[in-house]
Structures are given as C-alpha cells and as structure tokens.
Design an enzyme around this catalytic site. Structure first.
Site, PDB file in Angstrom:
ATOM      1  N   GLU A 168       0.867  -1.186   0.000  1.00 24.11           N
ATOM      2  CA  GLU A 168       0.000   0.000   0.000  1.00 24.11           C
ATOM      3  C   GLU A 168       0.899   1.231   0.000  1.00 24.11           C
ATOM      4  OE1 GLU A 168      -2.436  -1.269   3.360  1.00 24.11           O
ATOM      5  OE2 GLU A 168      -1.126  -0.153   4.712  1.00 24.11           O
ATOM      6  N   GLY A 180       2.353   4.826  -1.274  1.00 22.39           N
ATOM      7  CA  GLY A 180       1.924   6.104  -1.826  1.00 22.39           C
ATOM      8  C   GLY A 180       3.137   6.834  -2.387  1.00 22.39           C
ATOM      9  N   ARG A 181       4.069   7.127  -1.487  1.00 27.86           N
ATOM     10  CA  ARG A 181       5.246   7.939  -1.828  1.00 27.86           C
ATOM     11  C   ARG A 181       5.993   7.502  -3.088  1.00 27.86           C
ATOM     12  NH1 ARG A 181       7.547  10.802   2.302  1.00 27.86           N
ATOM     13  NH2 ARG A 181       6.724   9.229   3.730  1.00 27.86           N
ATOM     14  N   CYS A 239       3.777  32.645   9.908  1.00 25.53           N
ATOM     15  CA  CYS A 239       4.438  33.250  11.065  1.00 25.53           C
ATOM     16  C   CYS A 239       5.017  32.159  11.958  1.00 25.53           C
ATOM     17  CB  CYS A 239       3.459  34.122  11.833  1.00 25.53           C
ATOM     18  SG  CYS A 239       2.797  35.438  10.804  1.00 25.53           S
ATOM     19  N   GLU A 240       5.820  31.321  11.360  1.00 34.32           N
ATOM     20  CA  GLU A 240       6.528  30.260  12.075  1.00 34.32           C
ATOM     21  C   GLU A 240       7.908  30.211  11.436  1.00 34.32           C
ATOM     22  OE1 GLU A 240       5.782  28.150  14.500  1.00 34.32           O
ATOM     23  OE2 GLU A 240       3.658  28.641  14.738  1.00 34.32           O
TER      24      GLU A 240
HETATM   25  C1  LIG Z   1       1.142   6.287   5.219  1.00 30.30           C
HETATM   26  C2  LIG Z   1       0.758   4.885   5.032  1.00 30.30           C
HETATM   27  C3  LIG Z   1       0.993   4.235   3.815  1.00 30.30           C
HETATM   28  C4  LIG Z   1       1.712   4.884   2.673  1.00 30.30           C
HETATM   29  O1  LIG Z   1       3.002   5.241   2.989  1.00 30.30           O
HETATM   30  P1  LIG Z   1       3.983   5.805   1.855  1.00 30.30           P
HETATM   31  O2  LIG Z   1       5.193   6.200   2.593  1.00 30.30           O
HETATM   32  O3  LIG Z   1       3.289   6.963   1.227  1.00 30.30           O
HETATM   33  O4  LIG Z   1       4.185   4.736   0.854  1.00 30.30           O
HETATM   34  C5  LIG Z   1       0.542   2.955   3.671  1.00 30.30           C
HETATM   35  N1  LIG Z   1      -0.105   2.326   4.660  1.00 30.30           N
HETATM   36  C6  LIG Z   1      -0.353   2.900   5.845  1.00 30.30           C
HETATM   37  C7  LIG Z   1      -1.072   2.150   6.886  1.00 30.30           C
HETATM   38  C8  LIG Z   1       0.079   4.195   6.071  1.00 30.30           C
HETATM   39  O5  LIG Z   1      -0.141   4.769   7.258  1.00 30.30           O
END
Ligand SMILES: *Cc1c(COP(=O)(O)O)cnc(C)c1O
Length: 423
Positions: free
Chosen positions: A274, A276-277, A343-344
């Site tokens: 799963e 994303g990055r 403002c940080e």
């Molecule tokens: C954040 C997260 C991801 C995705 O992480 P990436 O670093 O974006 O690949 C997948 N599974 C869970 C449970 C997450 O919290």
C-alpha cells in the site's frame, strides 16, 4: 543535480501565466510508467496487488489514473473511502487500514465490501458491535513485530514505540477468535517503516511476515490468502540517494516465498503493498514564485507558497530539492534560506542551500512533492492552499483541483449568526 521536471522554462512560464503560482503539477505519463515498473518487478508472484495510499495524493483524477493501471486504494477515513468509490475503486480493491476507527467508518467499509484491516484485538468486538453482531467474511490484521524488527526511522520510530498493530501473542489469539466466529478469508498486514531506502529492510519484513503466516497455519490451521507489506518504500529526496530497487526486493522476497510459502502448501499467496510515496512522489512538483528577497543576517528568498502548501520541510526537517526554472545550468553560488509566509520560523523550504542567484519573479520548482505534499496542507494563519494541475500524456495541462479561496476558508463559519450575537 539531475532532478527531472517535465516542462522547459518557456512552457512553465506560460503555464504560470494561465494558472497563477503556487500550484502543484503532476506528470501522468511518468506516474503510469512508474506504476508499470512496480507491477512488472512483482510479476514474478502468482498475485500482486498495490493499494495506493490515498492519503499521499487524495485527488480523484490521480486515483482514476492509478485505477486504470490496476491499483486499488488504501484508505484510513470515511472521506478517503468515499473518494476511492468516486474514483471507481470499490469492493475488495479497497483496503481499509485505519486505526482508532469510529464505528460509523467500519460500517461504511463493511457495507461496501472493502477489506477491513484491524489495528487491534479489541477491534474485533468493536467491529462486530458496529455491524450488528456479525463479522465480515474477510478480515486482515495489522501486525506490529515490536523489538523483533530492528531499525525504524524518524517518521514512524521504533515498532515497539509505535501505536499501530497487534503484538505477536495477540495476533494468534485474534485469528483464533475470528476463526471461531466463522470468518472465511484472512490477510496479514504490517508496516514498520516510512521513507525507507534500504531494500533489504523490505525483504526482512517479508521474512518476518512469512514466518508468521506459517505459524498461523501450524498452530491454528488458519490459511492466510494475502500479505500486505504496507507502504514505507522511500524515494531519493536528496542528491546522491538511490531509489529502492524493486526488482531486487521482489526477487529476494520470491526466494523466501519459495523457501517458506510453497513447501507449506500456502501458494498462491497474494503479495500486496500500500505504497503512496514511491508511486507519485517523484512525479509531482510544487511550483512557486520568488516574490521577495531579503538580506539580513542571512539571505532570504520569500515565496508565494508556504508550509501550508508543503509541510514536510517544516514538520520533519525533510529535504526537498529546489531548482530555479531557466537557471538549471547557472552556478549555484548563492546561499539562501527559501521561505514561506507563515508566522513560524520553521516555514522554510530550504535552509542554507546553494542555489543560483534568484531574482524576484523567478519560478522555483520544489521537487518530489507528489506524495504527502498538497495532501498534508493546512490553513493555519489563514493560508489558502495551492491548486493541482495534471500534465497529460499528450502534453496538455488540466486543472484537477482549483486553489482555495477565502470563501472556502470561511465555509464552516456562520457570519449571519453574528447579527444576533451579543458579545
Ligand atoms: C502512510 C501509510 C501508507 C503509505 O506510505 P507511503 O510512505 O506513502 O508509501 C501505507 N499504509 C499505511 C497504513 C500508512 O499509514
């Protein structure tokens, strides 16, 4: 310095005429090709699935693109579940990996036939209660290997200090309970890293998971049908870093699969991620304009974007490469702090960074912002978040999210009510 960007200076200047900065730009073709490489690396398994982590880039256009490449969606909240559905990702193509989950969200996911990945042993009875006394046919549990898994990093920390998942003892008990309750299909999940670049880390995680799959079979007769190795695959934000070689990871995991899974009669076992990055991260950029320069104890370049658009540098001290459009080949002979307007004092995209001389009006490109970028934005200080543009494979650009307006910021307030309010 070889960070890529899909538009030349003239093209970007023209785009910034049409869509005022700041904006995010995503490269559809590059995302597609990247996803195909990921899938190809894991095609050596009988079944491979990627549930794209919606939190990384929650835009339905992006989700539709990934859907068309065969991805599912990994969600952790009701809006993410709805977003996935609207993006035509439904049923078991949605993994609901939540924690501290409200009953309403369990009900919604179960009603839609999504895979529910439970974060704790007590969630079995919570889920049962939420669903009016029965459990879904398919259940997955998130395993926290604790001190078994060495390492961890700044974002997630050590597994034994992380709030997620079940312990090893609890895992066995949890499956036994579900088995007794008549649950038919089982998965096993873990995620113990974030932005990890060491490929062997994922191989090692797979080994820990495979051993547990065998133990569940031996001790309980539970057959795990899929393992979800989570996200956490890093990307090379810094110059000189190498991306995770997924072909290597897949091959090494395949060796373990042949050693553990096949002889135990557990083949086929679906391998899931799963991520994303690593899917969209390198193919999204935040484009901002230098609107001020300031010379005090340090040299500052002030941008029209802020930490409200891209929080990672301010929040984790994360590094993002910055380039100046049209000055790619100019000598990096100036030292700047590149700032936003919050403002940080942590609102800095780059600190003491060597860059070419920047003038007011220059377009700055902040790289590797395609995941956990716009998504992590916020409205502190009344900052309005940037919109999102998509570069299509035919070279055209479309807006896939407009920038926020003052009306958006005020949408939850009732100004009319002020008339009858006595302070
Ligand atoms: C954040 C997260 C991801 C995705 O992480 P990436 O670093 O974006 O690949 C997948 N599974 C869970 C449970 C997450 O919290």
């Amino acid at each position: 310095m070889s960070k890529n960007f899909p538009l030349n200076h003239d093209q970007l200047s023209a785009l910034a005429q049409k869509y005022p900065t700041p904006f995010y730009l995503y490269d559809e073709q590059a995302i597609r090709e990247n996803m195909r490489r990921f899938k190809k690396a894991f095609s050596i398994f009988p079944e491979f699935r990627e549930y794209f982590a919606v939190k990384a880039l929650p835009n339905p256009y992006i989700l539709r693109i990934l859907e068309s490449e065969g991805c599912g969606a990994d969600c952790s909240s009701l809006p993410e579940l709805i977003l996935s559905e609207k993006s035509k990702i439904s049923g078991q193509r949605v993994m609901f990996t939540s924690n501290d989950t409200p009953a309403e969200e369990f009900r919604y996911a179960a009603k839609n036939g999504n895979i529910i990945n439970l974060d704790d042993i007590t969630h079995i009875s919570c889920l049962k209660e939420a669903l009016g006394g029965s459990l879904p046919d398919t259940i997955c549990f998130r395993y926290n290997p604790g001190p078994l898994k060495e390492g961890g990093n700044a974002i997630i920390g050590k597994p034994e200090e992380a709030k997620y998942g079940l312990t090893r003892e609890q895992i066995l008990e949890a499956y036994a309970i579900c088995q007794k309750e008549g649950v038919q299909h089982f998965g096993l999940h873990t995620m113990v890293a974030s932005n990890e670049l060491n490929p062997d880390f994922f191989v090692d995680t797979a080994r820990i998971i495979f051993e547990l799959v065998l133990e569940l079979k031996e001790k309980l007769g539970v057959r795990i049908e899929f393992v979800d190795l989570g996200g956490g695959v890093g990307i090379p934000y810094r110059p000189g870093q190498q991306p995770v070689d997924l072909t290597y990871v897949a091959k090494k995991i395949r060796v373990l699969y042949d050693k553990f899974i096949v002889p135990a009669g557990l083949d086929p076992l679906a391998i899931c991620f799963e991520c994303g990055r690593p899917i969209t991260g390198p193919y999204g950029w935040l484009v901002t304009r230098a609107i001020h320069e300031k010379h005090i104890y340090r040299e500052y370049i002030g941008c029209d974007a802020s930490m409200a658009d891209l929080m990672r540098p301010g929040m984790y001290g994360a590094y993002h490469e910055v380039t100046v459009s049209g000055k790619e080949n100019a000598p990096a002979d100036h030292t700047y702090d590149v700032t936003g307007s919050l403002c940080e004092n942590c609102d800095k995209f780059a600190i003491q960074r060597q860059l070419p001389q920047i003038e007011r009006g220059d377009l700055l490109i902040i790289h590797d912002a395609g995941a956990h970028g716009r998504a992590m934005g916020f409205n502190y200080n009344g900052k309005l978040r940037a919109g999102e543009l998509l570069l299509r494979p035919d070279g055209s650009v479309m807006q896939i999210r407009r920038r926020e307006t003052v009306e958006d910021y005020f949408a939850t307030l009732d100004f009319a009510g002020l008339d009858g309010f006595t302070a």
